[in-house]
Design an enzyme around this catalytic site. Structure first.
Site, mmCIF file in Angstrom:
data_model
loop_
_atom_site.group_PDB
_atom_site.id
_atom_site.type_symbol
_atom_site.label_atom_id
_atom_site.label_comp_id
_atom_site.label_asym_id
_atom_site.label_seq_id
_atom_site.Cartn_x
_atom_site.Cartn_y
_atom_site.Cartn_z
ATOM 1 N N LYS A 172 -3.427 7.282 -14.277
ATOM 2 C CA LYS A 172 -3.901 6.208 -13.394
ATOM 3 C C LYS A 172 -4.579 6.813 -12.162
ATOM 4 O O LYS A 172 -5.633 6.338 -11.729
ATOM 5 C CB LYS A 172 -2.732 5.304 -12.993
ATOM 6 C CG LYS A 172 -3.089 4.166 -12.035
ATOM 7 C CD LYS A 172 -3.816 3.025 -12.731
ATOM 8 C CE LYS A 172 -4.543 2.066 -11.814
ATOM 9 N NZ LYS A 172 -3.772 1.326 -10.878
ATOM 10 N N ALA A 214 -7.486 -7.580 -9.367
ATOM 11 C CA ALA A 214 -7.242 -8.741 -8.508
ATOM 12 C C ALA A 214 -7.925 -8.510 -7.167
ATOM 13 O O ALA A 214 -7.966 -7.395 -6.674
ATOM 14 C CB ALA A 214 -5.750 -8.942 -8.311
ATOM 15 N N ASN A 229 -17.180 -1.702 -9.734
ATOM 16 C CA ASN A 229 -16.786 -0.643 -10.670
ATOM 17 C C ASN A 229 -17.846 -0.404 -11.749
ATOM 18 O O ASN A 229 -18.195 0.734 -12.056
ATOM 19 C CB ASN A 229 -15.449 -0.984 -11.335
ATOM 20 C CG ASN A 229 -14.302 -1.038 -10.338
ATOM 21 O OD1 ASN A 229 -14.494 -0.723 -9.167
ATOM 22 N ND2 ASN A 229 -13.127 -1.427 -10.790
ATOM 23 N N LYS A 232 0.857 -1.179 0.000
ATOM 24 C CA LYS A 232 0.000 0.000 0.000
ATOM 25 C C LYS A 232 0.902 1.242 0.000
ATOM 26 O O LYS A 232 2.015 1.213 0.546
ATOM 27 C CB LYS A 232 -0.882 0.013 1.258
ATOM 28 C CG LYS A 232 -1.881 -1.132 1.286
ATOM 29 C CD LYS A 232 -2.973 -0.930 0.259
ATOM 30 C CE LYS A 232 -4.044 -1.996 0.374
ATOM 31 N NZ LYS A 232 -5.012 -1.896 -0.740
HETATM 32 O O1 KPL Z 1 -6.780 0.357 -9.849
HETATM 33 C C1 KPL Z 1 -7.921 0.075 -9.566
HETATM 34 C C2 KPL Z 1 -8.213 -0.138 -8.124
HETATM 35 O O2 KPL Z 1 -9.206 -0.777 -7.787
HETATM 36 O O3 KPL Z 1 -7.397 0.340 -7.313
HETATM 37 C C3 KPL Z 1 -8.987 0.027 -10.632
HETATM 38 C C4 KPL Z 1 -8.361 0.340 -11.979
HETATM 39 C C5 KPL Z 1 -10.063 1.029 -10.330
HETATM 40 C C6 KPL Z 1 -9.580 -1.358 -10.810
HETATM 41 O O4 KPL Z 1 -10.416 -1.738 -9.790
#
Ligand code: KPL
Length: 318
Positions: free
Chosen positions: A196, A141, A214, A89
């Protein structure tokens, strides 16, 4: 445990720091390649022992598979790495840098693929700036248990050297490509990190606050519009900071990621549901701080940061 126990003369040592969802997923993707010697570094001995015994278990759309990956909490047990990938993290970046110190030699590439802003700068203060690389991945993931991950989708890794160490960036791209990963080199790491973080600002807090997946953000006209407004705000702050956005439509990009990761719980929603601290400070919080430093306004990012922090406190973490 020590990867010197089973040496392969031309094998490359890769150490992944942080056995969360993304760390375990990448440990499995890289660890299944015979020419790569992959190990996971944790800070918790009990968890490291469990992963070391059971391996990393990946629930992929095509079926479940297990990859045996050595895992330890003691970096002294590992030999010097060719590549260290930091997947902790964002609030643990400094601790991760300190912890993996023994495996970082002068030739080691230290790559952050973490969420949020500010990670590579922490690494640059701890290691030589020439050896620090940064990038992004939008692979989805979910951590199901210790060392157990549900893989939603594998996406491209984009990486580069913030100070233009082209040779190191090139060799790292080649190393990752040799594991059949899709990897792109970028000359403008900051622009990629901002792209990002824009996505994360628009999706993560809203999914965490409303406990939606999402894709569900797009099903509500109000949330879809709010996500778009957040994306546009981050875009404007990025402009004030001097980010070159290139061809990038903030609303469209957010909607594309929501669609591509529709069934995914964002990492922030996973953190809230698991009672963990979130990375909001490094996502909307970092954008709000950047706005303040550059005379721009970021009321939505400020508001979302406060709401997620309040939610975390209410759920008993701090
Ligand atoms: O990076 C992501 C996250 O969950 O932190 C996304 C791209 C939103 C995918 O869930």
């Amino acid at each position: 445990m020590n990867r010197n126990d089973s040496p392969q003369s031309d094998s490359r040592n890769v150490i992944i720091v942080g056995p969360g969802a993304m760390g375990c997923l990448h440990a499995a993707l890289l660890g299944r390649m015979p020419h790569l010697d992959v190990a996971l570094l944790d800070y918790r001995t009990d968890r490291a022992e469990l992963i070391n015994e059971q391996g990393v278990i990946i629930e992929a759309p095509a079926g479940t598979y297990t990859v045996s990956v050595p895992c330890t909490a003691d970096a002294q047990e590992l030999s010097t790495a060719d590549l260290v990938i930091i997947f902790t993290k964002a609030y643990d970046t400094l601790a991760a840098a300190e912890h993996c110190g023994p495996v970082v030699g002068p030739e080691t590439a230290v790559l952050t693929l973490q969420n949020g802003l500010g990670n590579y700068q922490v690494l640059q203060q701890h290691f030589a700036a020439e050896q620090v690389l940064a990038g992004t991945t939008a692979s989805g993931a979910t951590l199901l248990g210790v060392g157990q991950v549900r893989q939603a989708g594998i996406s491209k890794i984009v990486l580069g050297s913030p100070i233009g160490n082209q040779a190191l960036a090139d060799s790292t791209v080649e190393l990752l490509k040799s594991a059949d990963l899709e990897v792109e080199l970028t000359a403008d790491v900051d622009a990629r990190l901002w792209r990002k973080v824009l996505i994360n600002c628009a999706i993560n807090p809203l999914t965490a606050l409303t406990r939606r997946r999402n894709g569900e953000l797009l099903e509500s006209a109000a949330l879809r519009d709010l996500a778009g407004q957040v994306a546009e705000e981050v875009y404007r702050v990025g402009q004030a900071v001097g980010i070159d956005w290139g061809e990038f439509d903030p609303r469209r990009e957010v909607e594309k990621v929501c669609q591509a990761t529709a069934t995914n719980q964002s990492s922030m929603l996973q953190d809230i549901l698991a009672g963990r601290r979130t990375e909001v400070e490094y996502i909307t919080g970092a954008v709000a701080n950047a706005a303040e430093r550059h005379g721009a306004a970021a009321p939505l990012c400020q508001c979302l940061t406060a709401l997620v922090e309040g939610l975390t406190e209410a759920e008993g973490e701090g």
